[in-house]
Scaffold this motif. Structure first.
Motif, PDB file in Angstrom:
ATOM      1  N   LEU A 246      52.174  87.545  16.901  1.00 53.29           N
ATOM      2  CA  LEU A 246      52.325  86.166  16.417  1.00 53.29           C
ATOM      3  C   LEU A 246      53.741  85.635  16.576  1.00 53.29           C
ATOM      4  N   ASP A 247      54.676  86.515  16.910  1.00 53.28           N
ATOM      5  CA  ASP A 247      56.073  86.112  17.023  1.00 53.28           C
ATOM      6  C   ASP A 247      56.268  85.296  18.303  1.00 53.28           C
ATOM      7  N   GLY A 248      56.542  84.039  18.154  1.00 54.30           N
ATOM      8  CA  GLY A 248      56.712  83.159  19.306  1.00 54.30           C
ATOM      9  C   GLY A 248      57.936  83.480  20.129  1.00 54.30           C
ATOM     10  N   SER A 249      58.921  84.186  19.522  1.00 52.75           N
ATOM     11  CA  SER A 249      60.153  84.487  20.264  1.00 52.75           C
ATOM     12  C   SER A 249      59.980  85.685  21.199  1.00 52.75           C
ATOM     13  N   VAL A 250      58.860  86.414  21.051  1.00 47.83           N
ATOM     14  CA  VAL A 250      58.626  87.579  21.891  1.00 47.83           C
ATOM     15  C   VAL A 250      57.528  87.245  22.884  1.00 47.83           C
ATOM     16  N   ALA A 251      57.759  87.553  24.158  1.00 49.15           N
ATOM     17  CA  ALA A 251      56.758  87.267  25.190  1.00 49.15           C
ATOM     18  C   ALA A 251      55.572  88.202  25.012  1.00 49.15           C
ATOM     19  N   THR A 252      54.401  87.632  24.701  1.00 44.15           N
ATOM     20  CA  THR A 252      53.197  88.436  24.477  1.00 44.15           C
ATOM     21  C   THR A 252      52.110  88.130  25.493  1.00 44.15           C
ATOM     22  N   ASP A 253      52.457  87.357  26.539  1.00 42.09           N
ATOM     23  CA  ASP A 253      51.458  87.041  27.559  1.00 42.09           C
ATOM     24  C   ASP A 253      50.958  88.333  28.216  1.00 42.09           C
ATOM     25  N   ASN A 254      49.646  88.425  28.323  1.00 38.26           N
ATOM     26  CA  ASN A 254      49.011  89.551  29.013  1.00 38.26           C
ATOM     27  C   ASN A 254      49.311  90.892  28.350  1.00 38.26           C
ATOM     28  N   ILE A 255      49.629  90.871  27.040  1.00 39.24           N
ATOM     29  CA  ILE A 255      49.896  92.108  26.304  1.00 39.24           C
ATOM     30  C   ILE A 255      48.754  92.343  25.317  1.00 39.24           C
ATOM     31  N   TRP A 256      48.147  93.520  25.389  1.00 41.55           N
ATOM     32  CA  TRP A 256      47.090  93.905  24.468  1.00 41.55           C
ATOM     33  C   TRP A 256      47.648  94.905  23.465  1.00 41.55           C
ATOM     34  N   ARG A 257      47.271  94.727  22.205  1.00 36.05           N
ATOM     35  CA  ARG A 257      47.717  95.627  21.144  1.00 36.05           C
ATOM     36  C   ARG A 257      46.498  96.124  20.373  1.00 36.05           C
ATOM     37  N   GLN A 258      46.433  97.439  20.162  1.00 33.53           N
ATOM     38  CA  GLN A 258      45.334  97.982  19.359  1.00 33.53           C
ATOM     39  C   GLN A 258      45.740  98.007  17.898  1.00 33.53           C
ATOM     40  N   VAL A 259      44.909  97.403  17.058  1.00 34.37           N
ATOM     41  CA  VAL A 259      45.117  97.420  15.608  1.00 34.37           C
ATOM     42  C   VAL A 259      43.839  97.929  14.956  1.00 34.37           C
ATOM     43  N   ASN A 260      43.958  98.322  13.691  1.00 35.13           N
ATOM     44  CA  ASN A 260      42.814  98.842  12.943  1.00 35.13           C
ATOM     45  C   ASN A 260      42.533  97.953  11.744  1.00 35.13           C
ATOM     46  N   HIS A 261      41.277  97.507  11.612  1.00 43.30           N
ATOM     47  CA  HIS A 261      40.850  96.701  10.475  1.00 43.30           C
ATOM     48  C   HIS A 261      40.175  97.593   9.439  1.00 43.30           C
ATOM     49  N   ASP A 262      40.392  97.256   8.155  1.00 49.63           N
ATOM     50  CA  ASP A 262      39.682  97.939   7.073  1.00 49.63           C
ATOM     51  C   ASP A 262      38.376  97.217   6.804  1.00 49.63           C
ATOM     52  N   HIS A 263      37.260  97.999   6.803  1.00 46.21           N
ATOM     53  CA  HIS A 263      35.958  97.400   6.500  1.00 46.21           C
ATOM     54  C   HIS A 263      35.079  98.438   5.818  1.00 46.21           C
ATOM     55  N   ASP A 264      34.824  98.245   4.532  1.00 44.93           N
ATOM     56  CA  ASP A 264      33.969  99.139   3.744  1.00 44.93           C
ATOM     57  C   ASP A 264      34.426 100.594   3.872  1.00 44.93           C
ATOM     58  N   GLY A 265      35.748 100.787   3.777  1.00 44.67           N
ATOM     59  CA  GLY A 265      36.284 102.140   3.843  1.00 44.67           C
ATOM     60  C   GLY A 265      36.353 102.718   5.234  1.00 44.67           C
ATOM     61  N   GLU A 266      35.966 101.944   6.231  1.00 48.77           N
ATOM     62  CA  GLU A 266      35.987 102.416   7.620  1.00 48.77           C
ATOM     63  C   GLU A 266      37.095 101.706   8.386  1.00 48.77           C
ATOM     64  N   SER A 267      37.773 102.435   9.255  1.00 48.21           N
ATOM     65  CA  SER A 267      38.807 101.860  10.088  1.00 48.21           C
ATOM     66  C   SER A 267      38.208 101.465  11.432  1.00 48.21           C
ATOM     67  N   ILE A 268      38.255 100.168  11.753  1.00 49.02           N
ATOM     68  CA  ILE A 268      37.641  99.659  12.976  1.00 49.02           C
ATOM     69  C   ILE A 268      38.742  99.338  13.987  1.00 49.02           C
TER      70      ILE A 268
END
Length: 471
Positions: A85-107
């Motif tokens: 989300l940082d506009g000062s950092v170039a994030t074009d064409n960059i994929w980042r893996q994150v983990n969401h919490d859902h019912d005790g499971e990491s997605i």
């Protein structure tokens, strides 16, 4: 109009204006769907305002609407969200893996953020990595299981070599087609006054005086037809006095070999029926072993087989038909017997063992048929229950394939198989309706043609939630 990034890692269309001329908003959304499973619309305050879902099993994402995007992920993933989300950092064409919490499971989700040139909102395109993660876990478990099996094989091979080398009487193994010596133990090398390992690769007939070689060939031909053929008396090359040669055949990897015992009169050579070394190995081996007659009545079994079928002793099993224990009655053993008569051996035949207490254990069976007037059948039985338990279990039941359903025939009644399949289909339809209606159970009941009370009853039966509907 150019889409080339500052670092030059993208190659744009040569004429993008004409390429995209006439594209509507819906067309653009369809293009975005091709890139990911869902899209998040994020405002200038980093709050998720809307979500577009590509496939039905991402209904959980709607719960993020109204929350800050960073609050929906795990702690270790929050720095990645800030970077995206940082506009000062170039994030074009960059994929980042994150983990969401859902019912005790990491997605695990792979994200790329797109920010319009003239706008304050962000569009986050997400790719669900759960299937990739499940495959990775399954691969890891399978690899660990294979490594354990390989270690077990190496240990068994080491024990065999120690046993073979330490037998006090001369023994060698020869190829049945070429008579080439494959292995010879220490006593055999000592008998021939040969250096250790020097006999391997030589012809078996080369260690016999020329005048007796035809006798050895005739004996091999006779014992191929009748295993009760008495040993042949010959003289070995370079030695005085006679020795007795006795042979027995076995197959390995589709080829036939001869196990040759040489009785020089100085060592006690056990008969093939009472070879205590072999009996001790079979009795103490970790895999179950059982020998049966032509009617599949048990003649000999080791302790591992008695433990597998929950018997108090081996003697308790003698005379009992193997149909009582192996697979579906008269089906699995019938298939094994037919293959043995056609090919003389069977490897890794999948079946189950039915123990005396009514339990079942998945197993793999390797078998061999010993041809004689009354054929004998040997079965090596290995439990694979641990291997199946090592593999990760999926979070929900998926419908069985046709092959899996047909495997239940003989183990369950037709009524039970149909009921199991019906329950799975019913559960999937309810889940699909809940996803389609964003978990609005009143609407889900309507599209399923059920009353609310009936839907709540089915939700409770399938363990899909409590009885409080979201109307």
């Amino acid at each position: 109009m150019s889409f080339e990034s500052a670092n030059g890692d993208q190659i744009p269309f040569s004429d993008p204006d004409s390429m995209f001329e006439g594209f509507t908003k819906n067309d653009i959304i369809r293009l975005a769907y091709c890139a990911g499973d869902f899209m998040l619309a994020i405002d200038e305050n980093s709050i998720v305002r809307d979500i577009a879902v590509n496939v039905r099993d991402h209904g959980f994402a709607h719960k993020w609407i109204g929350q800050k995007w960073i609050d929906t992920v795990t702690v270790e993933s929050q720095p990645k969200i800030r970077q995206l989300l940082d506009g000062s950092v170039a994030t074009d064409n960059i994929w980042r893996q994150v983990n969401h919490d859902h019912d005790g499971e990491s997605i695990p989700i792979n994200y790329q953020v797109i920010k319009p040139e003239n706008g304050t909102w962000h569009i986050a395109v997400g790719r669900d990595l759960r299937s990739v993660s499940a495959l990775q876990q399954r691969l890891l478990k399978t690899q660990q299981s294979m490594e354990r099996d390989y270690l077990h094989l190496r240990q068994t091979e080491t024990r065999y070599r120690l046993l073979f080398d330490n037998i006090s009487y001369p023994v060698l193994i020869a190829d049945a087609d070429t008579y080439e010596i494959q292995q010879a133990n220490r006593a055999c090398h000592a008998l021939m006054s040969a250096a250790a390992g020097s006999l391997e690769g030589k012809g078996m007939l080369s260690i016999v005086e020329r005048e007796f070689r035809d006798d050895v060939i005739a004996y091999i031909g006779a014992i191929s037809v009748n295993s009760a053929t008495p040993p042949v008396s010959v003289r070995l090359a370079g030695r005085t006095g006679f020795v007795q040669i006795a042979a027995s055949a076995f197959r390995q990897s589709g080829k036939q070999y001869w196990l040759i015992n040489i009785d020089d009169g100085l060592h006690e050579v056990p008969s093939k029926q009472s070879d205590q070394y072999v009996l001790d190995v079979v009795e103490k081996m970790p895999d179950a072993f059982v020998l049966a007659d032509e009617k599949q009545a048990i003649i000999v079994a080791n302790r591992a087989f008695a433990e597998l079928v929950q018997a108090g002793s081996v003697e308790q099993l003698l005379g009992i038909s193997l149909n009582r224990f192996i697979g579906r009655p008269d089906v699995d053993l019938g298939l094994l017997k037919k293959q043995l008569k056609d090919y003389q051996n069977v490897r890794n035949f999948s079946s189950i063992i039915n123990d005396l207490n009514g339990g079942e254990e998945p197993v793999e069976i390797s078998a061999i048929m010993i041809e004689r007037e009354q054929p004998l059948f040997g079965y090596s039985v290995r439990s694979i229950g641990r291997r199946e338990r090592d593999l990760p279990q999926t979070g929900k039941d998926f419908p069985r394939s046709v092959e899996q359903l047909t495997e239940l025939v003989g183990r369950k009644t037709l009524k039970e198989i149909v009921r199991e399949s019906t329950d799975l289909i019913e559960r999937m339809c309810i889940e699909a309706a809940l996803v389609h209606t964003a978990d609005n159970r009143a609407s889900a009941a309507e599209i399923l043609g059920l009353s609310r009370q009936s839907l709540y009853s089915k939700l409770h039966r399938h363990g899909l939630g409590n009885l409080i509907g979201k109307d």
